[in-house]
Design a protein around this motif. Structure first.
Motif, PDB file in Angstrom:
ATOM      1  N   TRP A 153      14.911 -22.945   1.171  1.00 50.34           N
ATOM      2  CA  TRP A 153      15.378 -21.581   0.929  1.00 50.34           C
ATOM      3  C   TRP A 153      14.354 -20.583   1.460  1.00 50.34           C
ATOM      4  N   ARG A 154      14.856 -19.492   2.019  1.00 50.40           N
ATOM      5  CA  ARG A 154      14.006 -18.407   2.531  1.00 50.40           C
ATOM      6  C   ARG A 154      14.187 -17.198   1.618  1.00 50.40           C
ATOM      7  N   TYR A 155      13.105 -16.809   0.930  1.00 51.34           N
ATOM      8  CA  TYR A 155      13.117 -15.596   0.134  1.00 51.34           C
ATOM      9  C   TYR A 155      12.861 -14.391   1.037  1.00 51.34           C
ATOM     10  N   SER A 156      13.583 -13.335   0.804  1.00 47.64           N
ATOM     11  CA  SER A 156      13.474 -12.146   1.653  1.00 47.64           C
ATOM     12  C   SER A 156      12.222 -11.342   1.313  1.00 47.64           C
ATOM     13  N   THR A 157      11.747 -10.620   2.312  1.00 50.51           N
ATOM     14  CA  THR A 157      10.644  -9.687   2.106  1.00 50.51           C
ATOM     15  C   THR A 157      11.213  -8.372   1.597  1.00 50.51           C
ATOM     16  N   GLY A 158      10.594  -7.800   0.597  1.00 54.18           N
ATOM     17  CA  GLY A 158      11.059  -6.544   0.049  1.00 54.18           C
ATOM     18  C   GLY A 158       9.995  -5.492   0.057  1.00 54.18           C
ATOM     19  N   ASP A 159      10.337  -4.309   0.571  1.00 52.34           N
ATOM     20  CA  ASP A 159       9.374  -3.217   0.615  1.00 52.34           C
ATOM     21  C   ASP A 159       9.130  -2.658  -0.778  1.00 52.34           C
ATOM     22  N   ARG A 160       7.962  -2.092  -0.942  1.00 56.12           N
ATOM     23  CA  ARG A 160       7.694  -1.320  -2.141  1.00 56.12           C
ATOM     24  C   ARG A 160       8.471  -0.005  -2.019  1.00 56.12           C
ATOM     25  N   ILE A 161       9.195   0.372  -3.059  1.00 55.66           N
ATOM     26  CA  ILE A 161       9.991   1.587  -3.037  1.00 55.66           C
ATOM     27  C   ILE A 161       9.231   2.659  -3.806  1.00 55.66           C
ATOM     28  N   ILE A 162       8.936   3.752  -3.120  1.00 59.24           N
ATOM     29  CA  ILE A 162       8.302   4.908  -3.750  1.00 59.24           C
ATOM     30  C   ILE A 162       9.315   6.036  -3.750  1.00 59.24           C
ATOM     31  N   CYS A 163       9.601   6.563  -4.916  1.00 59.53           N
ATOM     32  CA  CYS A 163      10.594   7.628  -5.032  1.00 59.53           C
ATOM     33  C   CYS A 163       9.930   8.965  -4.646  1.00 59.53           C
ATOM     34  N   GLY A 164      10.457   9.596  -3.638  1.00 60.32           N
ATOM     35  CA  GLY A 164       9.927  10.890  -3.161  1.00 60.32           C
ATOM     36  C   GLY A 164       9.893  10.908  -1.658  1.00 60.32           C
ATOM     37  N   GLU A 165       9.385  12.016  -1.130  1.00 55.39           N
ATOM     38  CA  GLU A 165       9.323  12.175   0.318  1.00 55.39           C
ATOM     39  C   GLU A 165       8.104  11.458   0.887  1.00 55.39           C
ATOM     40  N   ASP A 166       8.253  10.997   2.115  1.00 57.20           N
ATOM     41  CA  ASP A 166       7.152  10.336   2.817  1.00 57.20           C
ATOM     42  C   ASP A 166       6.110  11.402   3.177  1.00 57.20           C
ATOM     43  N   PRO A 167       4.881  11.257   2.686  1.00 53.09           N
ATOM     44  CA  PRO A 167       3.885  12.304   2.963  1.00 53.09           C
ATOM     45  C   PRO A 167       3.506  12.399   4.434  1.00 53.09           C
ATOM     46  N   ASP A 168       3.751  11.352   5.180  1.00 55.87           N
ATOM     47  CA  ASP A 168       3.407  11.379   6.604  1.00 55.87           C
ATOM     48  C   ASP A 168       4.585  11.807   7.471  1.00 55.87           C
ATOM     49  N   ALA A 169       5.718  12.109   6.838  1.00 54.45           N
ATOM     50  CA  ALA A 169       6.895  12.456   7.637  1.00 54.45           C
ATOM     51  C   ALA A 169       6.762  13.872   8.197  1.00 54.45           C
TER      52      ALA A 169
ATOM     53  N   PRO B  20      11.937   3.171  -8.564  1.00 59.39           N
ATOM     54  CA  PRO B  20      10.764   2.583  -7.893  1.00 59.39           C
ATOM     55  C   PRO B  20      10.798   1.060  -7.981  1.00 59.39           C
ATOM     56  N   GLN B  21      10.252   0.416  -6.992  1.00 54.51           N
ATOM     57  CA  GLN B  21      10.318  -1.036  -6.923  1.00 54.51           C
ATOM     58  C   GLN B  21       9.047  -1.566  -6.273  1.00 54.51           C
ATOM     59  N   ALA B  22       8.531  -2.675  -6.857  1.00 54.66           N
ATOM     60  CA  ALA B  22       7.324  -3.278  -6.290  1.00 54.66           C
ATOM     61  C   ALA B  22       7.689  -4.058  -5.040  1.00 54.66           C
ATOM     62  N   ALA B  23       6.712  -4.282  -4.217  1.00 49.06           N
ATOM     63  CA  ALA B  23       6.946  -5.036  -2.985  1.00 49.06           C
ATOM     64  C   ALA B  23       7.167  -6.506  -3.300  1.00 49.06           C
ATOM     65  N   ASN B  24       7.956  -7.195  -2.487  1.00 46.85           N
ATOM     66  CA  ASN B  24       8.225  -8.612  -2.633  1.00 46.85           C
ATOM     67  C   ASN B  24       7.773  -9.339  -1.375  1.00 46.85           C
ATOM     68  N   THR B  25       7.050 -10.447  -1.584  1.00 46.70           N
ATOM     69  CA  THR B  25       6.574 -11.254  -0.473  1.00 46.70           C
ATOM     70  C   THR B  25       7.659 -12.247  -0.074  1.00 46.70           C
ATOM     71  N   GLY B  26       7.959 -12.304   1.207  1.00 49.08           N
ATOM     72  CA  GLY B  26       8.944 -13.255   1.687  1.00 49.08           C
ATOM     73  C   GLY B  26       8.285 -14.546   2.124  1.00 49.08           C
ATOM     74  N   PHE B  27       9.019 -15.669   1.935  1.00 51.63           N
ATOM     75  CA  PHE B  27       8.467 -16.954   2.373  1.00 51.63           C
ATOM     76  C   PHE B  27       9.586 -18.004   2.348  1.00 51.63           C
ATOM     77  N   THR B  28       9.288 -19.151   2.959  1.00 49.90           N
ATOM     78  CA  THR B  28      10.210 -20.268   2.984  1.00 49.90           C
ATOM     79  C   THR B  28       9.601 -21.406   2.178  1.00 49.90           C
ATOM     80  N   VAL B  29      10.497 -22.125   1.428  1.00 49.16           N
ATOM     81  CA  VAL B  29      10.007 -23.201   0.582  1.00 49.16           C
ATOM     82  C   VAL B  29      11.030 -24.337   0.570  1.00 49.16           C
ATOM     83  N   ASP B  30      10.563 -25.568   0.408  1.00 51.96           N
ATOM     84  CA  ASP B  30      11.422 -26.747   0.280  1.00 51.96           C
ATOM     85  C   ASP B  30      11.306 -27.272  -1.147  1.00 51.96           C
ATOM     86  N   THR B  31      12.439 -27.634  -1.700  1.00 50.24           N
ATOM     87  CA  THR B  31      12.448 -28.251  -3.024  1.00 50.24           C
ATOM     88  C   THR B  31      13.134 -29.598  -2.906  1.00 50.24           C
TER      89      THR B  31
END
Length: 580
Positions: A564-580, A533-544
């Motif tokens: 740099w542009r950080y990627s967006t990451g989905d939240r990972i839920i282990c198991g079947e999609d209940p709406d599938a 399982p993995q938490a969601a990650n917010t993507g964004f661009t930043v200047d340093t």
């Protein structure tokens, strides 16, 4: 009147005078007739005896008198020919040897032997032999010069003697002399003439001529060398190396000495390698490697380890110093020159690096994860103490090498293909991030870095670096200052800290822009067996932006911005999609 006048007056045709002349002529004719008869008898006798061997003639003890030439040759072949095949004894000084007549090309000419006393001849001595006998007749011999020379060379190989030079050797502390012995060489040319002349008639071994081969080292030279050798071991030898002195007793010195032939003399020689061994056995610290000056961390601060000269004992120089010191009247003190070996890096050179103060320091927190913390500690200990001279490049992948269990690394969390998983050496990116920030605030030239694909909250936004060995993702920077940089790294108290020691060159300020193009992650279901399982990650661009300021005035000198542009990451839920 003179007698001549009276003679002229005698009457011509005196009967008395004519009768006298006729008488004298008759006598002459009678004598001539007798001589003719005798000559005829002589020639007839010579002819009759031409094929007969004079009586009383012996050849090699065989009586052949009165025989025809052919019969005499036949008798000699039957009796003397066998004797001609017997080995011929020869002698060279006290050594004896045998010559095989056949192999040596030696033979008999019996026909020529018999011919010497037979055949038609009017010589008086020939006829006289038939009257009184020929007596003992020598045998005519033949020789093949090449075969005889070869046979005598074989004899020389067995009887020649190489000269033995006088010798002097060391047996422990005893001096042992070997007396010289002259050599001997058969004179093959003279020996061939002698053998050809005497081989069949000799009753005793033929004494062959030989030349004396002189020695190079005579008895006198040997005796003189003994005195030199005894003097060499007469007392201890003191060897001086820089400020150290070692006294070698004769027993320790002897294995390094020898008396060697040099131009006809026996000269003392010194084996430098053996002498070195003897010296090191007496004083193991007599030879030492030089130590370069260095800087190390001690008690959390840099400390200069001063350079130290080394000492070396080159065998050639040892031998050159010892040889004159061992002469009969020498002081017995060998001073080895150029024994000091200076270090490549001097204390002054390290001091000139100016590693005296903290140039920058940076810390990042780490989570409570023992395997990951272990990896941080292994990597930190590896980079700790790294010295960068002006112009040197710090390459983290090169310094750490591949992260393996053999090096002490363990499996811990890593990001691979956008997923959090485990790999040996996981967490080492935090070392890269912390070191990058120390280089950032030291104002050093960054050559290579890459932030993580997902933003990790424990790291400064946009000012962090991931790391991978293969495929390579590296973090590199150059020391572009005029002084040295010494890297310190430590792990403890929930933080990893990297500190750069040197001479501060800049005041560095970091400015981070607001985040833009913010994008939230979605949700992904994963029913695979290895799902994590993995938490969601917010993507964004930043200047340093990094700003270099003058230490004295605080004025800006230059600035550099990285985006740099950080990627967006989905939240990972282990198991079947209940709406599938």
């Amino acid at each position: 009147m003179s007698a001549r006048t009276e003679s002229l007056r005698q009457p011509v045709g005196d009967p008395g005078a004519d009768a006298g002349r006729r008488g004298r002529r008759g006598i002459v004719l009678a004598v001539l007739a007798v001589l003719v008869v005798l000559a005829g008898v002589y020639v007839g006798a010579a002819y009759a005896l031409a094929d007969r061997v004079p009586f009383g003639t012996t050849v090699a003890g065989e009586d052949v008198g009165g025989l025809s030439a052919a019969d005499a040759v036949a008798r000699l072949e039957a009796s003397v020919g066998q004797a001609a095949a017997e080995p011929v004894p020869v002698q060279v000084d006290d050594d004896t040897d045998l010559l095989d007549p056949t192999e040596a090309g030696l033979g008999l000419d019996l026909e020529a032997t018999v011919d010497s006393v037979t055949g038609f001849s009017l010589a008086p001595q020939r006829m006289w032999r038939h009257v009184v006998g020929a007596g003992r007749l020598p045998v005519e011999t033949t020789a093949d010069d090449a075969a005889l020379t070869a046979a005598l060379e074989d004899v020389a190989a067995r009887t020649d003697r190489e000269p033995v030079d006088g010798t002097v050797a060391f047996d422990g502390t005893d001096v042992v002399a070997g007396d010289p012995v002259e050599g001997r060489a058969l004179d093959v040319v003279a020996a061939a003439d002698l053998v050809e002349e005497r081989w069949f008639a000799a009753d005793e071994p033929i004494v062959l001529p030989a030349d004396t081969v002189p020695v190079d080292v005579t008895q006198a030279e040997t005796d003189a060398a003994v005195q030199v050798a005894e003097a060499a071991l007469a007392a201890p030898l003191t060897v001086v190396v820089d400020e150290r002195e070692v006294a070698l007793e004769p027993a320790a010195l002897a294995p390094a000495l020898a008396m060697s032939p040099t131009g006809g003399d026996l000269a003392l020689t010194v084996d430098g390698a053996a002498l070195r061994e003897a010296l090191l056995a007496a004083d193991p610290e007599l030879e030492a490697e030089p130590r370069d000056a260095s800087v190390r961390l001690s008690g959390g601060r840099p400390e200069i380890v001063p350079a130290r000269n080394g000492l070396t004992l080159p065998p050639e120089e040892l031998a050159a110093a010892a040889l004159p010191a061992l002469a009969p009247d020498a002081e017995r003190r060998a001073v080895v020159e150029d024994a000091v070996v200076e270090p490549e890096t001097t204390t002054a050179e390290v001091e000139a690096l100016g590693i005296t103060e903290v140039v920058s320091t940076f810390s990042t927190p780490y989570p409570d994860n023992p395997p990951r913390t272990n990896n941080l500690r292994v990597a930190a200990e590896t980079i700790r103490g790294t010295l960068l001279e002006p112009g040197d490049v710090f390459d983290l992948n090169e310094i750490l090498g591949e992260r393996t269990r053999a090096k002490g690394y363990q499996a811990a969390g890593v990001i691979s293909n956008g997923r959090f998983t485990e790999g040996v050496g996981g967490g080492v990116s935090q070392v890269a991030t912390t070191t990058y920030n120390a280089a950032f605030f030291a104002g050093l030239e960054v050559l290579d870095f890459k932030p993580h694909s997902y933003y990790i909250s424990r790291y400064p936004v946009g000012r962090e670096s991931t790391l991978n060995y293969s495929p390579p993702v590296d973090m590199r920077f150059r020391n572009d200052t005029d002084t040295g940089i010494l890297v310190d790294a430590s792990v403890g108290g929930g933080e990893i800290t990297v500190t750069f020691w040197g001479t501060k060159t800049w005041d560095v300020e970091s400015v981070t822009s607001p985040r833009r193009d913010v994008e939230e992650g979605g949700v992904t279901y994963d029913d695979s067996p290895d799902c994590e399982p993995q938490a969601a990650n917010t993507g964004f661009t930043v200047d340093t932006t990094r700003i270099w300021k003058d230490l004295d005035t605080g004025e800006e000198v230059k600035r550099e911005t990285n985006t740099w542009r950080y990627s967006t990451g989905d939240r990972i839920i282990c198991g079947e999609d209940p709406d599938a």
